[in-house]
Write a protein that holds these residues in place. Structure first.
Motif, PDB file in Angstrom:
ATOM      1  N   PRO A  65       0.825  -1.209   0.000  1.00 54.29           N
ATOM      2  CA  PRO A  65       0.000   0.000   0.000  1.00 54.29           C
ATOM      3  C   PRO A  65       0.858   1.258   0.000  1.00 54.29           C
ATOM      4  CG  PRO A  65      -0.272  -1.260   2.040  1.00 54.29           C
ATOM      5  CD  PRO A  65       0.697  -1.998   1.189  1.00 54.29           C
ATOM      6  N   PRO A  66       0.366   2.330  -0.547  1.00 56.69           N
ATOM      7  CA  PRO A  66      -0.931   2.449  -1.206  1.00 56.69           C
ATOM      8  C   PRO A  66      -0.876   1.907  -2.636  1.00 56.69           C
ATOM      9  CG  PRO A  66       0.178   4.561  -1.269  1.00 56.69           C
ATOM     10  CD  PRO A  66       1.076   3.620  -0.485  1.00 56.69           C
ATOM     11  N   ASP A  79      -9.692   7.545 -11.186  1.00 52.65           N
ATOM     12  CA  ASP A  79      -8.501   6.975 -10.565  1.00 52.65           C
ATOM     13  C   ASP A  79      -8.814   6.680  -9.103  1.00 52.65           C
ATOM     14  OD1 ASP A  79      -6.911   7.263 -12.898  1.00 52.65           O
ATOM     15  OD2 ASP A  79      -6.653   9.382 -12.431  1.00 52.65           O
ATOM     16  N   VAL A  80      -8.264   5.592  -8.576  1.00 48.68           N
ATOM     17  CA  VAL A  80      -8.518   5.196  -7.191  1.00 48.68           C
ATOM     18  C   VAL A  80      -7.211   4.857  -6.492  1.00 48.68           C
ATOM     19  CG1 VAL A  80     -10.857   4.360  -7.613  1.00 48.68           C
ATOM     20  CG2 VAL A  80      -8.936   2.812  -7.903  1.00 48.68           C
TER      21      VAL A  80
END
Length: 83
Positions: A65-66, A79-80
């Motif tokens: 992550p991220p 976008d995520v």
């Protein structure tokens, strides 16, 4: 080292449950999205340290992550970031 399965859930492929991608069917999928949210909340509450996602691809990948992604492949400029 033994690995224990703490919890499991089955949810549909993300494009199906992302309102911006589902377009006209977004409202019809509200209950499904709520069920997926509840399933993931139970996984988190179970104390799992690792999330394993199984999909249709032939490749195996690990991410720290991220994690960033996009739904542009499905024609949506979204976008995520997770984690």
């Amino acid at each position: 080292m033994a690995v224990s399965l703490v919890a499991a859930a089955v949810c549909p492929h993300p494009p199906l449950i992302v309102p911006e991608v589902a377009a006209g069917a977004a409202g019809e999928l509200d209950e499904l999205r709520a069920a997926c949210d509840a399933a993931l909340a139970r996984l988190i509450a179970a104390g799992a340290r690792r999330l394993v996602v199984v999909g249709p691809g032939v490749e195996e990948r690990s991410y720290d992550p991220p994690v960033r992604g996009s739904f542009r492949r499905w024609g949506v400029s979204l976008d995520v970031t997770v984690g």
